[in-house]
Design an enzyme around this catalytic site. Structure first.
Site, PDB file in Angstrom:
ATOM      1  N   SER A 165       0.821  -1.204   0.000  1.00 46.91           N
ATOM      2  CA  SER A 165       0.000   0.000   0.000  1.00 46.91           C
ATOM      3  C   SER A 165       0.862   1.264   0.000  1.00 46.91           C
ATOM      4  O   SER A 165       1.915   1.314   0.631  1.00 46.91           O
ATOM      5  CB  SER A 165      -0.888  -0.003   1.245  1.00 46.91           C
ATOM      6  OG  SER A 165      -1.695   1.148   1.258  1.00 46.91           O
ATOM      7  N   ASN A 184       9.201   9.231   3.754  1.00 39.92           N
ATOM      8  CA  ASN A 184       8.042   9.853   3.133  1.00 39.92           C
ATOM      9  C   ASN A 184       7.132  10.427   4.209  1.00 39.92           C
ATOM     10  O   ASN A 184       7.040   9.911   5.315  1.00 39.92           O
ATOM     11  CB  ASN A 184       7.287   8.868   2.233  1.00 39.92           C
ATOM     12  CG  ASN A 184       6.186   8.139   2.962  1.00 39.92           C
ATOM     13  OD1 ASN A 184       5.114   8.694   3.200  1.00 39.92           O
ATOM     14  ND2 ASN A 184       6.455   6.906   3.349  1.00 39.92           N
ATOM     15  N   VAL A 197       3.703  11.530   3.249  1.00 38.32           N
ATOM     16  CA  VAL A 197       2.548  11.785   2.387  1.00 38.32           C
ATOM     17  C   VAL A 197       1.312  12.090   3.240  1.00 38.32           C
ATOM     18  O   VAL A 197       0.531  12.976   2.924  1.00 38.32           O
ATOM     19  CB  VAL A 197       2.300  10.586   1.436  1.00 38.32           C
ATOM     20  CG1 VAL A 197       0.976  10.755   0.684  1.00 38.32           C
ATOM     21  CG2 VAL A 197       3.451  10.470   0.444  1.00 38.32           C
ATOM     22  N   ASN A 253      -6.698  -1.241   1.549  1.00 39.24           N
ATOM     23  CA  ASN A 253      -6.023  -0.782   2.767  1.00 39.24           C
ATOM     24  C   ASN A 253      -6.884   0.277   3.442  1.00 39.24           C
ATOM     25  O   ASN A 253      -7.167   1.326   2.867  1.00 39.24           O
ATOM     26  CB  ASN A 253      -4.640  -0.228   2.413  1.00 39.24           C
ATOM     27  CG  ASN A 253      -3.859   0.180   3.638  1.00 39.24           C
ATOM     28  OD1 ASN A 253      -4.110   1.224   4.226  1.00 39.24           O
ATOM     29  ND2 ASN A 253      -2.896  -0.640   4.027  1.00 39.24           N
ATOM     30  N   CYS A 284       0.266   3.959  10.288  1.00 39.58           N
ATOM     31  CA  CYS A 284       0.843   5.039   9.489  1.00 39.58           C
ATOM     32  C   CYS A 284       1.520   6.058  10.400  1.00 39.58           C
ATOM     33  O   CYS A 284       0.868   6.650  11.257  1.00 39.58           O
ATOM     34  CB  CYS A 284      -0.212   5.731   8.643  1.00 39.58           C
ATOM     35  SG  CYS A 284       0.500   7.047   7.641  1.00 39.58           S
ATOM     36  N   VAL A 331       6.675  -5.078   8.128  1.00 39.84           N
ATOM     37  CA  VAL A 331       6.379  -3.921   8.935  1.00 39.84           C
ATOM     38  C   VAL A 331       6.113  -2.704   8.069  1.00 39.84           C
ATOM     39  O   VAL A 331       6.582  -2.624   6.944  1.00 39.84           O
ATOM     40  CB  VAL A 331       7.561  -3.565   9.878  1.00 39.84           C
ATOM     41  CG1 VAL A 331       7.712  -4.619  10.928  1.00 39.84           C
ATOM     42  CG2 VAL A 331       8.885  -3.351   9.109  1.00 39.84           C
ATOM     43  N   GLY A 376       9.388  -4.951   4.010  1.00 39.09           N
ATOM     44  CA  GLY A 376      10.377  -4.000   4.521  1.00 39.09           C
ATOM     45  C   GLY A 376      11.635  -4.082   3.670  1.00 39.09           C
ATOM     46  O   GLY A 376      12.478  -4.950   3.877  1.00 39.09           O
ATOM     47  N   GLY A 429       7.431  -2.695  -1.676  1.00 42.16           N
ATOM     48  CA  GLY A 429       6.974  -1.310  -1.621  1.00 42.16           C
ATOM     49  C   GLY A 429       7.857  -0.369  -2.405  1.00 42.16           C
ATOM     50  O   GLY A 429       7.708  -0.201  -3.621  1.00 42.16           O
TER      51      GLY A 429
END
Lengths: 310, 230
Positions: A21, A69, A71, A99, A139, A200, A252, A274
């Site tokens: 995600s 990041n 975001v 997600n 997050c 993670v 990760g 990711g």
């Protein structure tokens, strides 16, 4: 014949490569570079009940072997997703994971209820857009909610319990490496009825601009991802796999077929890729080919042979 | 992988790279360049300086590790290109001014090839570069060193003004457009940090009057009155 299939909650993944995600948009962004049926699945951009505009200011910074990041969960909101994007998801021959993020208990619960309602409507038409929900309690870039729920096990239990009751879809809980105790967090998810855990998420981290004498990010901290976090993520996945009975999605810093096998040997059922999507726009296609070649080279005919052997 | 045919320093810290191959692209679009394996992590978005049937050219400034590595490449070295990405400048009828500041001149050489009737304004803080290239296409090139190039543009004389340069310059273009309210004809090309380049990561998201937009897909070119966060 090489067997790369994996299973979570009775759902079959063509191979263990699931796009993480926040790095894969809603899928169509990469579908123009290679067909999505090359990968096992993907988890879409994190969705919240209401649209979120995300964080102001600088949103990324490259680090040694990684990136930060900030975001802040920018997304169009669950209703907008369900009325537009989800129709495109109906046609993807790949495991589709929604997600789910939030900033309050009520938002998480109502979000999950909307997804469930949509799921049932589509089912009546013989359609399906979403196979699983990945609950994001981790997050690090959202001030209210987000990681706040992902740190303390008993706080997280409330969210996981509520969402579990609100949906019949298989539930994956995405764990934060910043949790006080990631093993007890995973055990709690199992107790609350989650079908899997993914771990993670990014590590809370920082970058200071020494000339301006301030953090480069408006929120001070940002999430670290990429190869830099891989050894720590691998250790955490290994620890959790030793403790829970539900499948684990390991992620990760994975950027090669070798990395994928490491996570599977640590016990992961599937892996998530990711940041590597930014390095290679055709990461899914290339990794799936590389994985089969590596398995052939190492004489592995099925991932079952090596899963959790370390 | 593609082969670099030239990589020439044209001014201190400014390089022009040529890569063999038939590439596509509209004025204002960019490519993601990568000439390394793992470090740095991300590819670098660089706008199209020029392209023809055999080669594509990029004009870039060394600002960090990625562009430093790019600057050290030589003819015969290999590079990975992905693109073209982004929306590019709109194709409009009428009289157009191309206004570049510093390395912000880069997208306008190709724009001038598409719009040979345009007037060109090139602003530099120090010694100018690449001016002779522009002059090969048109004699309507205005150069300024050390000043504000926008001050030399007669706003009312144009149907559209395309601007690329430092943020301060593009903000000045926004104020100029506001002063002549209602005309809405200034377009700016933003230079934001990007990760994916394809609209997936939202790292390059920019606040606009129409909500958050992605510089890499919805931009990098925006109507100036639309941009809210710089």
């Amino acid at each position: 014949m090489m067997d790369t299939t994996c299973h979570i909650a009775g759902i079959a993944f063509r191979n263990p490569i699931v796009m993480a995600s926040g790095t894969f948009g809603f899928g169509h962004e990469y579908n123009r570079f290679y067909p999505l049926d090359r990968i096992g699945g993907f988890s879409g951009k994190g969705l919240t009940l209401h649209p979120k505009s995300g964080n102001e200011g600088l949103r990324s910074w490259e680090t040694a072997a990684g990136m930060l990041n900030s975001v802040g969960l920018e997304n169009p909101g669950i209703p907008a997703f369900l009325s537009t994007e989800a129709e495109r998801w109906e046609n993807y021959d790949v495991v589709r994971i929604l997600n789910l993020g939030g900033s309050s208990l009520e938002d998480y619960e109502r979000g999950a209820a909307l997804i469930e309602e949509d799921y049932k409507h589509r089912q009546q038409r013989g359609k399906k857009a979403v196979d699983m929900i990945e609950l994001n309690i981790s997050c690090p870039n959202v001030k209210a909610g987000g990681m706040a729920y992902g740190i303390q096990t008993e706080t997280a239990r409330t969210v996981v319990g509520l969402v579990r009751k609100a949906t019949t879809l298989p539930l994956i809980v995405k764990l934060s490496p910043n949790a006080e105790d990631i093993v007890s967090m995973a055990l709690m998810c199992e107790e609350e009825g989650a079908e899997a855990v993914s771990l993670v998420n990014t590590f809370s981290a920082m970058k200071i601009d020494i000339y301006k004498r301030r953090s480069v990010f408006e929120n001070s901290y940002a999430g670290l991802s990429g190869p830099a976090i891989k050894p720590i993520a691998l250790r955490m996945v290994h620890q959790v796999c030793q403790s829970v009975h539900i499948p684990v999605m390991g992620l990760g810093g994975i950027s090669s077929a070798e990395d994928i096998l490491e996570f599977i040997m640590a016990g992961a059922e599937v892996v998530q890729v990711g940041t590597h999507n930014f390095v290679d726009l055709r990461a899914g296609e290339n990794l799936s080919r590389d994985l089969e070649n590596l398995m052939r080279q190492l004489g592995i005919s099925s991932l079952k042979e090596i899963r959790g052997i370390v | 992988m593609a082969e670099i045919t030239a990589n020439i320093q044209v001014a201190p810290g400014i390089f022009r790279m040529s890569v063999a191959g038939a590439y596509a692209g509209k004025m204002g679009q960019f490519y993601m360049l990568r000439a390394w394996d793992k470090t740095p992590l991300l590819s670098r978005p660089i706008s199209i300086y020029s392209l023809d049937a055999e080669e594509i050219h990029f004009l870039y400034q060394v600002v960090g590790e990625g562009t430093r590595i790019l600057s050290m490449l030589q003819a015969g070295d290999e590079i990975t290109l992905e693109g073209p990405f982004g929306n590019g400048f709109p194709e409009l009828n009428g009289k157009v001014a191309l206004v570049g500041g510093g390395i912000g001149i880069a997208p306008f050489y190709y724009a001038l090839q598409s719009l040979p009737q345009a007037d060109v304004y090139l602003g530099f803080s120090q010694k100018p570069y690449e001016v002779d290239h522009f002059k090969r296409i048109t004699d309507r090139v205005t150069v300024n060193v050390g000043g504000h190039i926008l001050d030399l543009v007669d706003y009312e004389a144009y149907d559209a003004i395309f601007v690329c340069g430092p943020n301060a310059m593009m903000q000045a273009a926004q104020r100029l457009n506001e002063r002549w309210s209602g005309r809405n004809k200034v377009y700016v090309s933003l230079e934001n940090r990007m990760a994916c380049g394809v609209g997936a990561c939202l790292v390059c998201s920019v606040g606009t009057t129409g909500g958050r937009k992605k510089s890499c897909v919805d931009g990098p070119v925006f109507a100036v009155e639309e941009v809210k966060s710089w």
